[in-house]
Write a protein that holds these residues in place. Structure first.
Motif, mmCIF file in Angstrom:
data_model
loop_
_atom_site.group_PDB
_atom_site.id
_atom_site.type_symbol
_atom_site.label_atom_id
_atom_site.label_comp_id
_atom_site.label_asym_id
_atom_site.label_seq_id
_atom_site.Cartn_x
_atom_site.Cartn_y
_atom_site.Cartn_z
ATOM 1 N N ARG A 144 0.837 -1.209 0.000
ATOM 2 C CA ARG A 144 0.000 0.000 0.000
ATOM 3 C C ARG A 144 0.877 1.267 0.000
ATOM 4 O O ARG A 144 0.653 2.206 0.752
ATOM 5 N N VAL A 145 1.880 1.255 -0.849
ATOM 6 C CA VAL A 145 2.804 2.388 -0.944
ATOM 7 C C VAL A 145 2.117 3.559 -1.648
ATOM 8 O O VAL A 145 1.508 3.386 -2.712
ATOM 9 N N ALA A 146 2.204 4.724 -1.064
ATOM 10 C CA ALA A 146 1.616 5.928 -1.657
ATOM 11 C C ALA A 146 2.456 7.128 -1.227
ATOM 12 O O ALA A 146 3.204 7.065 -0.258
ATOM 13 N N TYR A 147 2.340 8.214 -1.978
ATOM 14 C CA TYR A 147 3.054 9.426 -1.586
ATOM 15 C C TYR A 147 2.208 10.648 -1.915
ATOM 16 O O TYR A 147 1.282 10.592 -2.725
ATOM 17 N N ARG A 148 2.543 11.742 -1.258
ATOM 18 C CA ARG A 148 1.993 13.034 -1.646
ATOM 19 C C ARG A 148 3.099 14.066 -1.588
ATOM 20 O O ARG A 148 4.022 13.982 -0.757
ATOM 21 N N ASN A 149 3.011 15.031 -2.496
ATOM 22 C CA ASN A 149 4.028 16.073 -2.585
ATOM 23 C C ASN A 149 3.741 17.203 -1.611
ATOM 24 O O ASN A 149 2.582 17.569 -1.379
ATOM 25 N N LEU A 150 4.807 17.740 -1.046
ATOM 26 C CA LEU A 150 4.732 18.929 -0.212
ATOM 27 C C LEU A 150 5.555 20.022 -0.873
ATOM 28 O O LEU A 150 6.630 19.752 -1.426
ATOM 29 N N THR A 151 5.051 21.244 -0.825
ATOM 30 C CA THR A 151 5.752 22.401 -1.417
ATOM 31 C C THR A 151 6.148 22.104 -2.852
ATOM 32 O O THR A 151 7.304 22.266 -3.264
ATOM 33 N N GLY A 152 5.180 21.641 -3.624
ATOM 34 C CA GLY A 152 5.400 21.437 -5.058
ATOM 35 C C GLY A 152 6.348 20.321 -5.406
ATOM 36 O O GLY A 152 6.851 20.262 -6.535
ATOM 37 N N GLY A 153 6.593 19.415 -4.472
ATOM 38 C CA GLY A 153 7.488 18.298 -4.755
ATOM 39 C C GLY A 153 8.913 18.510 -4.271
ATOM 40 O O GLY A 153 9.755 17.635 -4.473
#
Length: 232
Positions: free
Chosen positions: A211-220
């Motif tokens: 269940r690997v997932a990611y989200r970007n912070l400060t535009g990546g």
């Protein structure tokens, strides 16, 4: 002061962080323009540790990243392989159980923690995949990992501006604060050489996280990766 190379020899990297430990937190705040605080808050929220849960905070440095977990009632263990960082941390928060440890050979039993987290430290480990496997080993089945790490800005025009800042301004500004420009030249190079968001996700899958997932912070500029250890 010692300057590590991109070969990431553990003795070199540990010595480099020993040399910048006293002003490390202040420097991070300055070179990130205060964004490091919001990145750490996002990490704490993603871990979501409740009272009594056991959290391993790797590359914890002086314990700044560990404090919110302790304040929320979790049982947090800050761990780092830089003795200089640990010494500064112990002076600041004597109540936290700082433990010296190499992320590729963690000094903890199997399935010890409900959650493992590492902020801005995984790219400095000599073997990323080995560290990811060790994190899996010490996490209980159904437990989670949260990795906060510098990544690749998603907007191409901004990416070029960011790289110019990273390679030129960051070492100069950080060097003025710490009087150790060389260490921050290495840190800038290590950020530039680090895999992108999908690349780190593939490494996590290869280490058997699910269940690997990611989200970007400060535009990546930073990416927050989250995954779960499969139930046995």
């Amino acid at each position: 002061m010692s300057r590590a190379s991109l070969e990431k020899k553990p003795v070199e990297v540990a010595s480099m962080f020993d040399g910048i430990a006293e002003r490390y937190d202040l420097t991070n705040d300055i070179v990130s323009l205060g964004q490091d605080r919001s990145w750490r808050r996002a990490t704490v929220a993603a871990v979501g540790a409740g009272p009594g849960e056991r959290v391993l905070d790797l590359a914890a440095g002086t314990g700044t990243s560990s404090e919110p977990f302790a304040d929320a009632g979790a049982v947090v263990v800050p761990s780092d392989f830089s003795m200089g960082m640990l010494q500064v941390g112990k002076q600041r928060r004597a109540d936290l159980p700082f433990v010296a440890g190499d992320a590729t050979r963690l000094p903890f039993a199997d399935a010890t923690f409900d959650a493992v987290t590492i902020s801005f430290g995984l790219r400095n480990v000599v073997d990323t995949s080995a560290a990811l496997r060790e994190m899996l080993r010490v996490t209980r089945p159904g437990g989670r990992v949260v990795i906060c790490e510098f990544s690749h800005p998603v907007w191409a025009p901004f990416r070029q501006v960011y790289l110019e800042y990273l390679m030129r301004a960051l070492p100069a500004v950080a060097g003025a604060v710490t009087r150790d420009k060389g260490s921050y030249e290495y840190l800038a190079e290590s950020i530039r050489a680090w895999p992108d968001q999908d690349g780190l996700g593939r490494l996590m899958l290869g280490a058997r996280w699910s269940r690997v997932a990611y989200r970007n912070l400060t535009g990546g500029i930073v990416a927050l990766h989250r995954a779960t250890r499969p139930a046995d």
